[in-house]
Design a protein around this motif. Structure first.
Motif, short mmCIF file in Angstrom:
data_model
loop_
_atom_site.label_atom_id
_atom_site.label_comp_id
_atom_site.label_asym_id
_atom_site.label_seq_id
_atom_site.Cartn_x
_atom_site.Cartn_y
_atom_site.Cartn_z
N MET A 1 0.83 -1.21 0.00
CA MET A 1 0.00 0.00 0.00
C MET A 1 0.86 1.26 0.00
O MET A 1 0.53 2.26 -0.64
N LYS A 2 1.99 1.21 0.73
CA LYS A 2 2.88 2.35 0.75
C LYS A 2 3.45 2.62 -0.64
O LYS A 2 3.52 3.78 -1.09
N ALA A 3 3.87 1.57 -1.36
CA ALA A 3 4.40 1.74 -2.71
C ALA A 3 3.35 2.32 -3.65
O ALA A 3 3.64 3.20 -4.47
N GLU A 4 2.11 1.83 -3.54
CA GLU A 4 1.04 2.38 -4.37
C GLU A 4 0.79 3.85 -4.06
O GLU A 4 0.55 4.66 -4.97
N LEU A 5 0.86 4.19 -2.78
CA LEU A 5 0.65 5.58 -2.38
C LEU A 5 1.77 6.48 -2.91
O LEU A 5 1.51 7.59 -3.40
N ILE A 6 3.01 6.01 -2.82
CA ILE A 6 4.14 6.81 -3.30
C ILE A 6 4.04 7.03 -4.80
O ILE A 6 4.35 8.12 -5.31
N ASP A 7 3.61 6.02 -5.54
CA ASP A 7 3.51 6.13 -7.00
C ASP A 7 2.24 6.85 -7.45
O ASP A 7 2.08 7.10 -8.65
N ASN A 8 1.37 7.16 -6.52
CA ASN A 8 0.12 7.83 -6.89
C ASN A 8 0.41 9.24 -7.39
O ASN A 8 1.11 10.01 -6.73
N PRO A 9 -0.11 9.62 -8.56
CA PRO A 9 0.14 10.98 -9.08
C PRO A 9 -0.31 12.08 -8.14
O PRO A 9 0.30 13.15 -8.10
N ALA A 10 -1.37 11.82 -7.39
CA ALA A 10 -1.84 12.84 -6.46
C ALA A 10 -0.79 13.15 -5.39
O ALA A 10 -0.57 14.32 -5.03
N LEU A 11 -0.13 12.10 -4.88
CA LEU A 11 0.92 12.32 -3.90
C LEU A 11 2.10 13.06 -4.52
O LEU A 11 2.71 13.94 -3.89
N GLN A 12 2.44 12.72 -5.77
CA GLN A 12 3.53 13.40 -6.45
C GLN A 12 3.22 14.89 -6.60
O GLN A 12 4.10 15.75 -6.39
N ARG A 13 1.99 15.21 -6.95
CA ARG A 13 1.61 16.63 -7.07
C ARG A 13 1.65 17.31 -5.71
O ARG A 13 2.05 18.48 -5.60
N TRP A 14 1.24 16.60 -4.66
CA TRP A 14 1.30 17.17 -3.32
C TRP A 14 2.74 17.46 -2.91
O TRP A 14 3.03 18.51 -2.33
N LEU A 15 3.66 16.54 -3.22
CA LEU A 15 5.07 16.77 -2.91
C LEU A 15 5.62 17.95 -3.70
O LEU A 15 6.42 18.74 -3.18
N ASP A 16 5.20 18.09 -4.97
CA ASP A 16 5.64 19.23 -5.77
C ASP A 16 5.18 20.54 -5.11
O ASP A 16 5.96 21.50 -4.99
N GLY A 17 3.92 20.59 -4.71
CA GLY A 17 3.42 21.79 -4.05
C GLY A 17 4.10 22.06 -2.73
O GLY A 17 4.41 23.21 -2.39
N LEU A 18 4.37 20.99 -1.99
CA LEU A 18 5.06 21.14 -0.70
C LEU A 18 6.45 21.70 -0.90
O LEU A 18 6.90 22.59 -0.16
N TRP A 19 7.17 21.21 -1.94
CA TRP A 19 8.52 21.71 -2.21
C TRP A 19 8.48 23.17 -2.63
O TRP A 19 9.31 23.97 -2.20
N GLU A 20 7.52 23.56 -3.47
CA GLU A 20 7.43 24.95 -3.91
C GLU A 20 7.17 25.87 -2.73
O GLU A 20 7.74 26.96 -2.64
N GLN A 21 6.31 25.44 -1.81
CA GLN A 21 6.05 26.24 -0.62
C GLN A 21 7.31 26.37 0.23
O GLN A 21 7.64 27.45 0.73
N ALA A 22 8.02 25.25 0.41
CA ALA A 22 9.25 25.27 1.21
C ALA A 22 10.31 26.14 0.54
O ALA A 22 11.01 26.91 1.20
N ARG A 23 10.44 26.02 -0.78
CA ARG A 23 11.42 26.83 -1.52
C ARG A 23 11.10 28.32 -1.40
O ARG A 23 11.99 29.14 -1.17
N GLY A 24 9.82 28.67 -1.54
CA GLY A 24 9.43 30.07 -1.39
C GLY A 24 9.72 30.59 0.01
O GLY A 24 10.18 31.73 0.17
N ARG A 25 9.46 29.75 1.01
CA ARG A 25 9.73 30.17 2.39
C ARG A 25 11.23 30.33 2.63
O ARG A 25 11.67 31.28 3.29
N LEU A 26 12.03 29.41 2.10
CA LEU A 26 13.48 29.51 2.24
C LEU A 26 14.02 30.76 1.57
O LEU A 26 14.92 31.44 2.09
N LEU A 27 13.47 31.08 0.38
CA LEU A 27 13.90 32.30 -0.31
C LEU A 27 13.55 33.53 0.51
O LEU A 27 14.37 34.47 0.61
N ALA A 28 12.36 33.55 1.09
CA ALA A 28 11.97 34.70 1.91
C ALA A 28 12.89 34.87 3.12
O ALA A 28 13.30 35.98 3.46
#
Length: 422
Positions: free
Chosen positions: A289-316
């Motif tokens: 189930m963990k492997a299926e969750l990691i490969d889920n496109p929704a989780l990948q998009r969530w990680l992308d958004g999380l990284w963008e938020q973290a990157r923006g915060r680090l830049l600030a």
């Protein structure tokens, strides 16, 4: 040609201190030559000029000898290819290899690094910076390191960097055995009775779900009932009794913590906690189930958004660390520093982690660092390494010329004095 390429092709100018000492050493040698000529001309007038002549003559010899020795390190004196001169250019590859071995032997040995790292209190430095940051909110970090961090974050390809971060998180999740962790968390919740609110919430949700789906229950009973029950209308009676019974069961489970059905659920949760920690089949299902969750496109998009938020915060933070330290983040960091300062065991754990990390880097990448140093020096042309070494140590070498001139003069004076006395 760009400005950067022109800067790379221009020779490195010697530092002013080196130029100044070179002028002083050369001027002293010229002065000794002039003094020698003058004393030689005046020697017949008074015996004292013989001492001056002996001093200046020996000083010239000593100054010229040391000039030759210093110059021979970096180039051929007067451009004449005398054997055993221009030592640095001829041996630059050997110098690079020796420097690399020196670094590996004296600095990149895990035992040496571990011994030296024991002297550093990294946790204490973190506490001091978090609780009392220099110059208000960043000091030199704000002026230098923060600018560098901002430039790195802006200059690196966001998509590629985000992909690396996402791949690192996903890889770490794949390597982590999730089932035992979940089992331990569930067992701790049951032991502290922290699962009760969740179970109450589930019961309330079940009551609302039953109320919202009564028509489905009635339809199911109607479809499964025989024609006689439907003709007499008893299917509605059965459906009412079934819904009333389920309502009472759910209500009793919510009101009585010792309800048999509720105890049965808690027994099942306790069994699940044990299976998660000790049953290979359960662990395998969780990993799947963990492997299926990691490969889920929704989780990948969530990680992308999380990284963008973290990157923006680090830049600030990097662009304006003082404002960041004055806001909620600053309060959190100061509280973190106070907590760390009051917990010696946590401080020891941080110091031990940093020490092991640095030692691990030295053990894993020490050979690579050594090769980098050696290959970098080998890649320099002879003029580059000559200029860099001469600019680094040339000032002290000019002192050798000055000392050689003065010491040579004193030796010549002593020899002349002994000759006069004898």
């Amino acid at each position: 040609m760009t400005a950067l390429s022109r800067a790379r092709t221009l020779p490195e100018a010697p530092p002013p201190a080196l130029v100044r000492m070179r002028v002083v050493a050369t001027a002293l040698l010229v002065a000794m030559a002039a003094l020698f000529l003058a004393s030689r001309a005046l020697a017949p007038l008074h015996p004292g000029w013989g001492f001056v002549q002996a001093f200046s003559e020996a000083a010239m010899v000593g100054g010229l000898a040391d000039w030759f020795a210093v110059t021979a390190l970096f180039r051929h004196p007067l451009g004449v290819p005398i054997p055993h001169t221009a030592i640095v250019p001829r041996n630059k590859d050997r110098i690079g290899d020796t420097l690399a071995v020196f670094l590996r032997t004296n600095f990149l040995q895990p035992a040496v690094i571990a011994r030296r790292m024991r002297r550093f209190d990294v946790a204490g430095a973190i506490v001091r910076w978090l609780t009392d940051p220099p110059e208000g909110a960043g000091g030199r970090f704000r002026a230098g390191a923060s600018k560098l961090v901002a430039q790195l974050l802006e200059g690196l390809d966001p998509a590629r960097l985000g992909g690396m971060v996402k791949a690192g998180i996903a890889g770490r999740l794949r390597e982590t055995a999730v089932a035992p962790i979940l089992g331990q968390l569930l067992r701790a919740m049951i032991a502290d009775n922290r699962h009760a609110p969740l179970l109450d919430s589930a019961i309330r949700w079940a009551a609302k779900a039953l109320a919202a789906n009564e028509h489905l229950v009635r339809q199911m009973v109607h479809d499964r009932a025989g024609s006689i029950l439907r003709w007499t209308g008893l299917d509605e009676t059965v459906a009412d009794k079934l819904i009333d019974g389920l309502d009472r069961l759910i209500a009793d489970m919510g009101e009585h913590p010792d309800h048999p059905m509720r105890l049965k659920i808690e027994e099942g949760l306790d069994r699940l906690a044990w299976d998660l920690q000790h049953d290979p089949d359960t662990a395998a299902r969780v990993d799947a189930m963990k492997a299926e969750l990691i490969d889920n496109p929704a989780l990948q998009r969530w990680l992308d958004g999380l990284w963008e938020q973290a990157r923006g915060r680090l830049l600030a933070i990097a662009r304006d660390p003082e404002s960041a330290m004055q806001g909620q983040l600053g309060d959190v960091l100061r509280q973190l520093g106070q907590t760390l300062g009051n917990d010696p065991r946590l401080s020891r754990s941080i110091n031990r982690f940093v020490r092991r990390t640095v030692v691990g880097i030295a053990a894993d990448y020490g050979d690579g660092i050594v090769r980098l140093v050696s290959e970098t020096v080998r890649g320099w042309d002879a003029q580059t390494i000559t200029r860099r070494l001469e600019n680094a140590v040339g000032r002290d070498l000019q002192y050798i010329r000055i000392n050689g001139t003065l010491v040579g003069g004193l030796v010549g004076l002593a020899i002349h004095g002994v000759d006069v006395l004898i």
